[in-house]
Design a protein around this motif. Structure first.
Motif, PDB file in Angstrom:
ATOM      1  N   VAL A  33      39.804  62.042  87.196  1.00 42.67           N
ATOM      2  CA  VAL A  33      39.793  60.685  86.653  1.00 42.67           C
ATOM      3  C   VAL A  33      40.856  59.849  87.374  1.00 42.67           C
ATOM      4  O   VAL A  33      41.999  60.290  87.525  1.00 42.67           O
ATOM      5  N   ASP A  34      40.458  58.669  87.793  1.00 44.68           N
ATOM      6  CA  ASP A  34      41.375  57.760  88.479  1.00 44.68           C
ATOM      7  C   ASP A  34      42.151  56.942  87.446  1.00 44.68           C
ATOM      8  O   ASP A  34      41.586  56.077  86.777  1.00 44.68           O
TER       9      ASP A  34
ATOM     10  N   ASN B 265      41.976  52.985  87.654  1.00 44.87           N
ATOM     11  CA  ASN B 265      40.782  52.202  87.377  1.00 44.87           C
ATOM     12  C   ASN B 265      41.127  51.127  86.345  1.00 44.87           C
ATOM     13  O   ASN B 265      41.776  51.420  85.335  1.00 44.87           O
TER      14      ASN B 265
ATOM     15  N   VAL C 171      45.693  57.845  80.859  1.00 50.31           N
ATOM     16  CA  VAL C 171      45.107  59.019  81.502  1.00 50.31           C
ATOM     17  C   VAL C 171      46.227  59.999  81.840  1.00 50.31           C
ATOM     18  O   VAL C 171      47.201  59.638  82.496  1.00 50.31           O
TER      19      VAL C 171
ATOM     20  N   THR D  52      44.185  63.984  88.261  1.00 54.83           N
ATOM     21  CA  THR D  52      44.106  62.541  88.437  1.00 54.83           C
ATOM     22  C   THR D  52      43.966  62.155  89.913  1.00 54.83           C
ATOM     23  O   THR D  52      44.226  61.024  90.306  1.00 54.83           O
TER      24      THR D  52
ATOM     25  N   PRO E 258      40.816  62.257  91.882  1.00 55.91           N
ATOM     26  CA  PRO E 258      39.397  62.581  91.774  1.00 55.91           C
ATOM     27  C   PRO E 258      38.726  62.857  93.116  1.00 55.91           C
ATOM     28  O   PRO E 258      39.124  62.314  94.148  1.00 55.91           O
TER      29      PRO E 258
ATOM     30  N   SER F  90      33.510  59.709  91.642  1.00 58.64           N
ATOM     31  CA  SER F  90      33.700  58.653  90.639  1.00 58.64           C
ATOM     32  C   SER F  90      33.123  59.005  89.274  1.00 58.64           C
ATOM     33  O   SER F  90      33.290  58.253  88.314  1.00 58.64           O
TER      34      SER F  90
ATOM     35  N   THR G   9      35.685  59.510  86.323  1.00 59.60           N
ATOM     36  CA  THR G   9      36.282  58.232  85.959  1.00 59.60           C
ATOM     37  C   THR G   9      35.318  57.415  85.104  1.00 59.60           C
ATOM     38  O   THR G   9      35.714  56.797  84.107  1.00 59.60           O
TER      39      THR G   9
ATOM     40  N   SER H 101      42.627  64.689  82.022  1.00 58.75           N
ATOM     41  CA  SER H 101      41.661  64.977  83.086  1.00 58.75           C
ATOM     42  C   SER H 101      41.874  66.351  83.702  1.00 58.75           C
ATOM     43  O   SER H 101      42.960  66.670  84.182  1.00 58.75           O
TER      44      SER H 101
ATOM     45  N   THR I 287      31.486  51.166  90.078  1.00 52.16           N
ATOM     46  CA  THR I 287      31.537  52.582  90.422  1.00 52.16           C
ATOM     47  C   THR I 287      30.320  53.343  89.903  1.00 52.16           C
ATOM     48  O   THR I 287      30.012  54.416  90.405  1.00 52.16           O
TER      49      THR I 287
END
Length: 222
Positions: free
Chosen positions: A15-16, A19, A28, A45, A47, A50, A53, A79, A203
């Motif tokens: 997971v970004d 974002n 996150v 974190t 990724p 996508s 995320t 994540s 995304t």
């Protein structure tokens, strides 16, 4: 009802945290990279694609009048990365290691597995048995799959797992082509809006809930 104080483990391709729908202090958390033979303490974190995320945003995107609003906008995402690259495949070992690592974190209350395979493995079943015994408070959610089968794929079809699928207008099962949907889809029995109106910062495609009624969603990484 908004997820305050709840951590949701997203077991996916990472997971970004930057974002825009997920930005904010502590929104996150890095659970680790479990894409190899064991879980590393960091890397969740960073990724490899996508999809994770996008899933995390559907779960917990902030209500800030921009982008989308998650189902639990006040929740925290933890994540765990199990996909080493963007090719779309992982191993049972990676998934099980991530599940056990997440279950060992007391503040995690939900495990989200937006992934599926047609066959279950012994280590998956054993891991779920351990989790059900050690964490009876933990909700495990998994994607039923994208192929519109009558029965869910694994791990969604295993005991103790909440299987999440999608229905179209008339309540019919939806078959999703990941090549056309970027691997993630949300549908409602009411109406489908233009993907551009709910693009998660371009995304991934998705469709909004409408008229205050709940959407039924399926998420599956292929």
């Amino acid at each position: 009802m908004r997820g305050a104080g709840v951590e949701v483990a997203v077991i996916d391709d990472g997971v970004d945290p930057d974002n825009p729908d997920l930005s904010g202090s502590g929104k996150v958390v890095d659970g680790g990279d479990c894409s190899g033979d064991s879980c590393l303490a960091s890397g969740g974190t960073t990724p490899s694609g996508s999809h994770g995320t996008a899933v995390a945003a559907l779960v917990a995107a902030s209500e800030d009048a921009q982008g989308i609003v998650g189902g639990a906008p006040d929740a925290t995402i933890v994540s765990y990365k199990v996909f080493a690259d963007a090719e779309g495949s992982t191993t049972n070992t990676a998934v099980v290691n991530a599940m056990l690592a997440a279950a060992a974190r007391p503040s995690v209350r939900v495990l989200n597995l937006s992934l599926s395979g047609q066959f279950s493995s012994r280590i998956e079943r054993d891991a779920l048995a351990v989790i059900r015994t050690s964490r009876p408070d933990l909700v495990v959610v998994a994607a039923a799959g994208n192929d519109g089968r009558e029965l869910p794929n694994s791990p969604a079809g295993l005991d103790g797992v909440l299987s999440v699928g999608a229905s179209g207008q008339g309540g019919l099962l939806v078959r999703v082509d990941p090549a056309e949907s970027d691997g993630l889809v949300a549908t409602t029995a009411i109406s489908r809006l233009s993907p551009s109106s709910c693009s998660l910062r371009a995304t991934v495609h998705c469709w909004k809930r409408s008229s205050g009624r709940s959407a039924t969603m399926t998420w599956s990484r292929r």
